[in-house]
Design a protein around this motif. Structure first.
Motif, PDB file in Angstrom:
ATOM      1  N   ARG A 125       1.234   8.410  -7.033  1.00  0.00           N
ATOM      2  CA  ARG A 125       1.961   7.172  -7.323  1.00  0.00           C
ATOM      3  C   ARG A 125       2.313   7.132  -8.799  1.00  0.00           C
ATOM      4  O   ARG A 125       1.676   7.804  -9.623  1.00  0.00           O
ATOM      5  CB  ARG A 125       1.101   5.968  -6.974  1.00  0.00           C
ATOM      6  N   TYR A 137       6.776   6.848  -5.841  1.00  0.00           N
ATOM      7  CA  TYR A 137       5.883   7.598  -4.965  1.00  0.00           C
ATOM      8  C   TYR A 137       6.456   8.987  -4.786  1.00  0.00           C
ATOM      9  O   TYR A 137       7.647   9.150  -4.481  1.00  0.00           O
ATOM     10  CB  TYR A 137       5.772   6.884  -3.607  1.00  0.00           C
ATOM     11  N   ASN A 155       0.836  -1.195   0.000  1.00  0.00           N
ATOM     12  CA  ASN A 155       0.000   0.000   0.000  1.00  0.00           C
ATOM     13  C   ASN A 155       0.869   1.242   0.000  1.00  0.00           C
ATOM     14  O   ASN A 155       2.003   1.217   0.459  1.00  0.00           O
ATOM     15  CB  ASN A 155      -0.892   0.025   1.252  1.00  0.00           C
ATOM     16  N   THR A 156       0.299   2.337  -0.499  1.00  0.00           N
ATOM     17  CA  THR A 156       1.009   3.609  -0.435  1.00  0.00           C
ATOM     18  C   THR A 156       1.208   3.989   1.023  1.00  0.00           C
ATOM     19  O   THR A 156       0.273   3.904   1.821  1.00  0.00           O
ATOM     20  CB  THR A 156       0.207   4.706  -1.154  1.00  0.00           C
ATOM     21  N   ASP A 157       2.414   4.371   1.359  1.00  0.00           N
ATOM     22  CA  ASP A 157       2.740   4.665   2.752  1.00  0.00           C
ATOM     23  C   ASP A 157       3.051   6.135   2.904  1.00  0.00           C
ATOM     24  O   ASP A 157       3.974   6.635   2.274  1.00  0.00           O
ATOM     25  CB  ASP A 157       3.937   3.811   3.179  1.00  0.00           C
ATOM     26  N   THR A 158       2.305   6.826   3.712  1.00  0.00           N
ATOM     27  CA  THR A 158       2.500   8.259   3.936  1.00  0.00           C
ATOM     28  C   THR A 158       3.288   8.464   5.212  1.00  0.00           C
ATOM     29  O   THR A 158       2.971   7.855   6.244  1.00  0.00           O
ATOM     30  CB  THR A 158       1.139   8.956   4.048  1.00  0.00           C
ATOM     31  N   PHE A 191       6.511   2.638  -3.059  1.00  0.00           N
ATOM     32  CA  PHE A 191       5.284   3.374  -2.754  1.00  0.00           C
ATOM     33  C   PHE A 191       5.333   4.053  -1.392  1.00  0.00           C
ATOM     34  O   PHE A 191       4.331   4.111  -0.682  1.00  0.00           O
ATOM     35  CB  PHE A 191       4.070   2.444  -2.877  1.00  0.00           C
TER      36      PHE A 191
END
Lengths: 115, 113
Positions: free
Chosen positions: B51, B32, A100-103, B96
């Motif tokens: 992304r 990202y 998953n995209t990780d912020t 990401f």
């Protein structure tokens, strides 16, 4: 408020001394990153911990070390301080669910002044 | 390692006009790209991210575009307001965002009332 806390807010110390900076990540976040922000170097990655283990190292000096504890808070230890270590030190945390995209969410920072 | 270049370093824009900040990255494995806003003495705050499988993303007055082939991405702020004045940083990461962020050198944006 990002949910990431850092203490102390300000630290003034002398050359040659040792200090410890503390970071508490957001609830549920497993990954902690440390960044240094100075006027001449910008925002630079120092080190990353994931669930207690060191995951990645950046341009971190040998005089600097860090660890992440079982409760997931992290400490950055800076020793034999030099004038050039004066900077803002930020901690960031993230959930770190792979795939998953990780912020990364940043804490308020610790301003270190070495005199 | 990754290198991120950011331009311009300073930008002054009349209130209500648009502002554009551009970044170029070197690592083709980066996928990202977040943008952070930092006010003086404060923490960097995420304002938008994208992304690599997306070419454009918009959130109200803020948009980010990505050109993977050219390895550059841009931040667009429309209808600028005085509270948009701050330093803006672009960043790039692999996996990401599950790895370190490599930051650009920042753009000081000033909105002229």
């Amino acid at each position: 408020d990002s949910g990431v806390t850092q203490t102390p807010k300000h630290l003034i110390t002398a050359t040659g001394q040792r200090v410890t900076l503390r970071c508490s990540p957001r609830s549920g976040d497993l990954s902690v990153y440390w960044y240094q922000q100075s006027l001449d170097q910008g925002l630079q990655f120092l080190i990353q911990y994931y669930n207690g283990e060191e995951r990645a190292k950046g341009n971190i000096l040998e005089r600097f070390s860090a660890q992440q504890f079982p409760d997931l808070h992290s400490e950055l230890n800076l020793s034999s301080l030099e004038l050039g270590d004066s900077a803002l030190y930020f901690c960031a945390s993230s959930v770190a669910l792979l795939g998953n995209t990780d912020t990364q969410y940043f804490g308020p920072g610790t301003r270190l002044t070495v005199l | 390692g990754e290198n991120v270049e950011q331009h311009p370093s300073t930008l002054s824009v009349q209130e209500g006009d648009s502002a554009v900040i551009k970044c170029t990255y070197s690592d083709s494995a980066s996928n990202y790209f977040p943008w952070y806003k930092q006010e003086l003495g404060k923490r960097p705050q995420l304002i938008i991210d994208i992304r690599s499988n997306v070419g454009e993303k918009k959130d109200q007055r803020i948009a980010v575009t990505l050109n993977k082939t050219a390895k550059h991405f841009s931040l667009h702020i429309t209808e600028t307001q005085p509270e948009d004045s701050a330093v803006y940083f672009c960043a790039a990461s692999r996996n990401f965002g599950n790895e370190k962020l490599t930051f650009g050198t920042g753009t000081r944006l000033t909105i002229i009332p």
